[in-house]
Enzyme design. Structure first.
Site, short mmCIF file in Angstrom:
data_model
loop_
_atom_site.label_atom_id
_atom_site.label_comp_id
_atom_site.label_asym_id
_atom_site.label_seq_id
_atom_site.Cartn_x
_atom_site.Cartn_y
_atom_site.Cartn_z
N LYS A 160 55.97 35.75 64.23
CA LYS A 160 56.00 35.92 65.48
C LYS A 160 54.56 36.64 65.74
CE LYS A 160 60.22 36.20 63.87
NZ LYS A 160 61.21 36.91 62.62
N GLU A 211 62.65 41.92 58.10
CA GLU A 211 61.64 41.50 57.89
C GLU A 211 60.52 42.22 56.74
OE1 GLU A 211 59.82 39.33 60.42
OE2 GLU A 211 62.19 39.25 60.61
N LYS A 234 60.73 38.29 70.11
CA LYS A 234 61.68 37.19 70.01
C LYS A 234 61.71 36.87 71.67
CE LYS A 234 64.12 36.80 66.08
NZ LYS A 234 65.14 37.52 65.53
N1 LIG Z 1 63.35 35.96 56.29
C1 LIG Z 1 64.03 35.33 57.63
O1 LIG Z 1 65.70 34.81 57.55
C2 LIG Z 1 63.73 34.88 58.44
C3 LIG Z 1 62.08 35.21 58.67
N2 LIG Z 1 61.48 34.78 59.54
C4 LIG Z 1 59.95 34.81 59.67
O2 LIG Z 1 59.08 34.02 58.77
C5 LIG Z 1 58.26 34.23 57.50
C6 LIG Z 1 58.64 35.04 56.68
O3 LIG Z 1 59.97 35.29 56.27
P1 LIG Z 1 59.60 34.93 54.66
O4 LIG Z 1 59.51 33.39 54.12
O5 LIG Z 1 61.54 35.70 55.17
O6 LIG Z 1 58.82 36.19 53.96
P2 LIG Z 1 58.55 35.87 52.55
O7 LIG Z 1 57.92 38.13 52.76
O8 LIG Z 1 59.93 36.18 52.10
O9 LIG Z 1 56.94 34.75 52.13
C7 LIG Z 1 56.18 35.32 53.19
C8 LIG Z 1 55.06 34.72 51.79
O10 LIG Z 1 53.72 34.50 52.51
C9 LIG Z 1 52.81 34.89 51.52
N3 LIG Z 1 51.96 35.15 51.85
C10 LIG Z 1 51.26 36.49 52.44
N4 LIG Z 1 50.35 36.41 53.11
C11 LIG Z 1 49.59 35.41 53.07
C12 LIG Z 1 48.35 34.78 53.70
N5 LIG Z 1 47.76 35.35 53.50
N6 LIG Z 1 48.42 32.84 53.20
C13 LIG Z 1 49.35 32.47 52.59
N7 LIG Z 1 50.62 33.19 52.64
C14 LIG Z 1 51.68 34.84 52.33
C15 LIG Z 1 53.60 35.47 50.48
O11 LIG Z 1 53.59 35.36 49.50
P3 LIG Z 1 51.83 35.43 48.24
O12 LIG Z 1 51.61 36.52 49.13
O13 LIG Z 1 51.92 35.87 46.95
O14 LIG Z 1 51.05 34.56 48.48
C16 LIG Z 1 55.07 36.20 50.50
O15 LIG Z 1 56.08 34.88 49.50
C17 LIG Z 1 58.53 35.96 58.76
O16 LIG Z 1 57.08 35.69 59.66
C18 LIG Z 1 59.63 36.19 59.51
O17 LIG Z 1 59.32 36.91 60.50
C19 LIG Z 1 61.60 33.83 60.67
C20 LIG Z 1 63.42 33.72 60.66
C21 LIG Z 1 64.07 34.41 60.33
N1 LIG Z 2 64.94 39.62 60.54
C1 LIG Z 2 65.28 38.60 60.96
C2 LIG Z 2 64.87 37.59 61.13
C3 LIG Z 2 64.42 36.16 61.20
O1 LIG Z 2 63.58 36.68 62.64
C4 LIG Z 2 66.48 38.89 61.93
O2 LIG Z 2 67.58 40.54 61.16
O3 LIG Z 2 67.15 38.41 62.96
#
Ligand SMILES: NC(=O)C1=CN([C@@H]2O[C@H](COP(=O)(O)OP(=O)(O)OC[C@H]3O[C@@H](n4cnc5c(N)ncnc54)[C@H](OP(=O)(O)O)[C@@H]3O)[C@@H](O)[C@H]2O)C=CC1
Ligand SMILES: N[C@@H](CC=O)C(=O)O
Length: 334
Positions: free
Chosen positions: A124, A209, A224
């Site tokens: 976001k 998050e 959001k």
């Molecule tokens: N979890 C949920 O239920 C939901 C999450 N979201 C959104 O989705 C996004 C991802 O969430 P989520 O998968 O839970 O997050 P995670 O923290 O599990 O994964 C994010 C990944 O991004 C990588 N990362 C960090 N910095 C960088 C960079 N500069 N370039 C490339 N990769 C990078 C990290 O790995 P590494 O640094 O090792 O490469 C890390 O594993 C967030 O923005 C969140 O707000 C939205 C809806 C629901």
């Molecule tokens: N942290 C968020 C995940 C998706 O945006 C939530 O709890 O809803």
């Protein structure tokens, strides 16, 4: 039709995207005649690129993050590539959200749009910080961008607002937009459980998050709602004017007291043409949001001509978020 997919951020959601793309490969081909081929996964320290498509089963044997990409690549004798090696396709942006800088999502989205790629964003930060700029860029490039994953994910809020309510004016949006804080409040209401224990569980389940303050201090709700407001309402408000209060000071005693009166405390976001406000509110059984519990979310659209529209459910989860991103991809190309 074959579509190349590039994913930035290999975390919990990205891993679920890969699993679902594999599970539904045949269905998507039959139903929509679309075959998604994941050609690149970008981590903060390693960029995995395979023109013929990444072996999803093999990659799933490793964990998450850059080290997993690197280990997979080592096994296949592939070197880390750069963004310049990638040509065309659709970017799924799933790096952590940072609303102060909008990074790293902003750089990835800008790179994709400049290269005439389409974008599906779950993060976001870039949308909050650079919404107008991104929308202008995508028009210039003739790219498409969708962001259901950044606006309540499994709960269809953007699609309802954008398509189903396109002919009317949305006067007001009210909602429970964050699953983690709703889960905390529900567990406190039902089990009178300790705040920190519930936070720990929501982190283990992958819905919180990276910065938990975003969930409990109302910031994720504001993010959001801001993105929804920019997309669906006519107001020209700015993010800094949002009044935000979280649930960190809500005590079990306060919840008990409201329960005795027949009320629940919910973290509610409200947006109208005047602005946006996020705060815990005591709501009674006459409010449809009273019934939205656990990790589920709910949104109420008050419209000029279609009355009140309530959408609820779609609990927060990495799998639900992954599915919402794939839905966006399908809806771009179907
Ligand atoms: N979890 C949920 O239920 C939901 C999450 N979201 C959104 O989705 C996004 C991802 O969430 P989520 O998968 O839970 O997050 P995670 O923290 O599990 O994964 C994010 C990944 O991004 C990588 N990362 C960090 N910095 C960088 C960079 N500069 N370039 C490339 N990769 C990078 C990290 O790995 P590494 O640094 O090792 O490469 C890390 O594993 C967030 O923005 C969140 O707000 C939205 C809806 C629901
Ligand atoms: N942290 C968020 C995940 C998706 O945006 C939530 O709890 O809803």
């Amino acid at each position: 039709m074959k579509k190349k997919i590039i994913i930035s951020g290999y975390g919990k959601v990205a891993k679920e995207i890969l699993k679902l793309l594999k599970e539904y490969r045949v269905l998507f081909t039959k139903k929509y005649n679309i075959e998604f081929i994941v050609v690149a996964v970008i981590g903060s320290k390693f960029l995995l690129y395979q023109e013929e498509g990444i072996d999803i089963d093999d990659l799933s044997l490793y964990g998450l993050g850059s080290s997993s990409l690197e280990n997979y690549a080592k096994n296949k004798r592939i070197k880390s590539k750069t963004l310049n090696d990638i040509k065309g396709g659709l970017l799924i942006e799933s790096t952590p959200t940072d609303i102060n800088t909008g990074e790293p999502g902003y750089s990835y989205i800008k790179w994709a749009i400049k290269n005439k790629m389409d974008v599906v964003s779950l993060s976001k930060g870039a949308l909050v910080k650079y919404f107008d700029e991104i929308m202008e860029m995508k028009i210039e490039s003739n790219s498409q961008i969708k962001y259901s994953g950044a606006t309540m994910a499994a709960l269809p809020s953007m699609d309802v607002g954008l398509y189903s309510l396109s002919s009317t004016k949305i006067d007001r949006i009210e909602g429970i937009l964050n699953g983690t804080s709703n889960y905390i409040l529900t567990e406190m209401y039902n089990k009178e459980e300790n705040f920190d224990q519930i936070i720990k569980r929501s982190q283990e389940e992958g819905i919180a998050e990276k910065n938990i303050d975003y969930d409990i201090k109302g910031i994720d709700t504001a993010n959001k709602l801001y993105i929804l407001t920019k997309s669906l309402l006519t107001s020209t408000m700015n993010y800094k004017s949002i009044k935000i209060e979280g649930i960190e000071n809500i005590s079990i005693e306060k919840i008990r007291e409201e329960k005795r009166k027949g009320n629940k405390i919910k973290l509610i976001g409200i947006a109208d043409d005047e602005g946006i406000e996020v705060r815990p509110m005591e709501i009674s059984q006459s409010n449809p949001l009273y019934y939205v519990d656990g990790k589920e979310k709910g949104i109420v659209y008050y419209t000029k001509d279609m009355g009140k529209i309530v959408v609820s459910g779609g609990e927060s989860s990495p799998k639900g978020a992954a599915s919402s991103a794939i839905k966006d991809m399908i809806n771009i190309y179907r």
